[in-house]
Design a protein around this motif. Structure first.
Motif, mmCIF file in Angstrom:
data_model
loop_
_atom_site.group_PDB
_atom_site.id
_atom_site.type_symbol
_atom_site.label_atom_id
_atom_site.label_comp_id
_atom_site.label_asym_id
_atom_site.label_seq_id
_atom_site.Cartn_x
_atom_site.Cartn_y
_atom_site.Cartn_z
ATOM 1 N N SER A 205 0.829 -1.205 0.000
ATOM 2 C CA SER A 205 0.000 0.000 0.000
ATOM 3 C C SER A 205 0.863 1.255 0.000
ATOM 4 O O SER A 205 0.537 2.257 -0.631
ATOM 5 C CB SER A 205 -0.919 0.007 1.223
ATOM 6 N N ALA A 206 1.999 1.186 0.716
ATOM 7 C CA ALA A 206 2.883 2.345 0.822
ATOM 8 C C ALA A 206 3.846 2.463 -0.344
ATOM 9 O O ALA A 206 4.496 3.504 -0.514
ATOM 10 C CB ALA A 206 3.663 2.253 2.135
ATOM 11 N N GLY A 207 3.975 1.405 -1.145
ATOM 12 C CA GLY A 207 4.958 1.411 -2.216
ATOM 13 C C GLY A 207 6.377 1.405 -1.672
ATOM 14 O O GLY A 207 7.282 2.025 -2.237
ATOM 15 N N VAL A 208 6.570 0.700 -0.565
ATOM 16 C CA VAL A 208 7.864 0.658 0.116
ATOM 17 C C VAL A 208 8.341 -0.785 0.209
ATOM 18 O O VAL A 208 7.545 -1.686 0.492
ATOM 19 C CB VAL A 208 7.736 1.260 1.543
ATOM 20 N N SER A 209 9.631 -1.012 -0.034
ATOM 21 C CA SER A 209 10.190 -2.350 0.136
ATOM 22 C C SER A 209 10.692 -2.504 1.564
ATOM 23 O O SER A 209 11.057 -1.511 2.207
ATOM 24 C CB SER A 209 11.350 -2.572 -0.849
ATOM 25 N N PRO A 210 10.729 -3.728 2.086
ATOM 26 C CA PRO A 210 11.204 -3.925 3.457
ATOM 27 C C PRO A 210 12.587 -3.337 3.702
ATOM 28 O O PRO A 210 12.882 -2.850 4.801
ATOM 29 C CB PRO A 210 11.208 -5.451 3.606
ATOM 30 N N SER A 211 13.441 -3.349 2.685
ATOM 31 C CA SER A 211 14.807 -2.835 2.862
ATOM 32 C C SER A 211 14.847 -1.329 3.073
ATOM 33 O O SER A 211 15.854 -0.791 3.542
ATOM 34 C CB SER A 211 15.659 -3.207 1.643
ATOM 35 N N GLN A 212 13.757 -0.640 2.744
ATOM 36 C CA GLN A 212 13.708 0.808 2.918
ATOM 37 C C GLN A 212 13.269 1.231 4.314
ATOM 38 O O GLN A 212 13.345 2.405 4.655
ATOM 39 C CB GLN A 212 12.743 1.424 1.894
ATOM 40 N N VAL A 213 12.797 0.280 5.106
ATOM 41 C CA VAL A 213 12.311 0.600 6.447
ATOM 42 C C VAL A 213 13.502 0.794 7.381
ATOM 43 O O VAL A 213 14.346 -0.088 7.525
ATOM 44 C CB VAL A 213 11.393 -0.517 6.982
ATOM 45 N N GLY A 214 13.552 1.968 8.024
ATOM 46 C CA GLY A 214 14.678 2.274 8.894
ATOM 47 C C GLY A 214 14.327 2.326 10.362
ATOM 48 O O GLY A 214 15.204 2.423 11.213
#
Length: 237
Positions: free
Chosen positions: A214-223
């Motif tokens: 939904s956010a258009g975010v990959s897990p690797s981008q989560v900080g």
């Protein structure tokens, strides 16, 4: 007369919502008649039990409107004259987050132009504590040991938190101060797990994948990750 049977949760919502609007730079009186939504997480009806215990001779119409969970959101809409959707949400521990999810959905589909979302909880009578203790959900030593092998229950708290939400394009257009951006969200249910209150790790993993999509975010981008750890032997594993 009306104030006496009013749930303290309703009072807190009125106060904190006003503070949130002030922080967002909105004059509450200018929102009258606007498509401003109110989505509020509230699951405790303890004050209603307190009021009703006085007996029929001490009750009137205000005893009902002052303690209905739906009125926690409805009174805020009424006082400020807001004409967007207004609802109280009870999904237990996730109530506030689900309220924010619903507010975002309402903004995205154009149902609301502005939204007040959050949650409130006040502990009034001991009955709820006693029942939760019987479920072994409450820590007997008053310490919450989240993600710990010694986890033996959580610790209840009181308070109210409300945020003012707006579509980013509208906030930028109006020169608003933006504290954070909600890129996406998701809601699901554990479904058939090992028990009514037991978590389902497969459902939780599916929820995270849906939220990231939904956010258009990959897990690797989560900080940074903020979690809800139950602090119980059932939920923490």
């Amino acid at each position: 007369r009306e104030a006496l049977p009013m749930d303290p949760q309703q009072r807190l919502v009125l106060e904190v919502a006003y503070e949130a609007l002030e922080d967002a730079g909105h004059l509450p009186e200018q929102l009258k008649g606007s498509r401003t939504g109110v989505m509020l997480g509230v699951s405790s009806a303890e004050y209603q039990h307190h009021v009703f215990s006085a007996g029929p001779s001490h009750l009137d119409a205000y005893s009902l409107t002052g303690t209905m969970l739906s009125a926690a959101a409805g009174r805020l809409s009424y006082v400020l004259g807001l004409e967007g959707p207004s609802l109280s949400v009870d999904t237990a521990c996730s109530s506030s987050l689900v309220a924010i999810h619903l507010a975002c959905q309402s903004l995205r589909n154009g149902e609301s132009a502005l939204a007040l979302a959050g949650g409130v909880n006040v502990i009034v009578i001991p009955t709820g504590m006693q029942l939760l203790a019987q479920m072994q959900a409450i820590s007997p030593d008053g310490r919450c040991k989240t993600f710990d092998a010694r986890a033996n229950g959580y610790v209840r708290a009181e308070g109210c938190g409300i945020v003012v939400l707006k579509r980013l394009s509208d906030a930028q257009r109006d020169g608003d101060r933006v504290w954070a951006l909600i890129r996406g969200s998701a809601v699901n249910q554990d479904g058939r797990s090992s028990g009514l209150t037991a978590p389902n790790v497969l459902s939780q993993a599916a929820l995270l994948r849906t939220a990231l999509a939904s956010a258009g975010v990959s897990p690797s981008q989560v900080g940074y990750v903020e979690t809800h750890g139950t602090g119980t032997s059932l939920g923490d594993p």
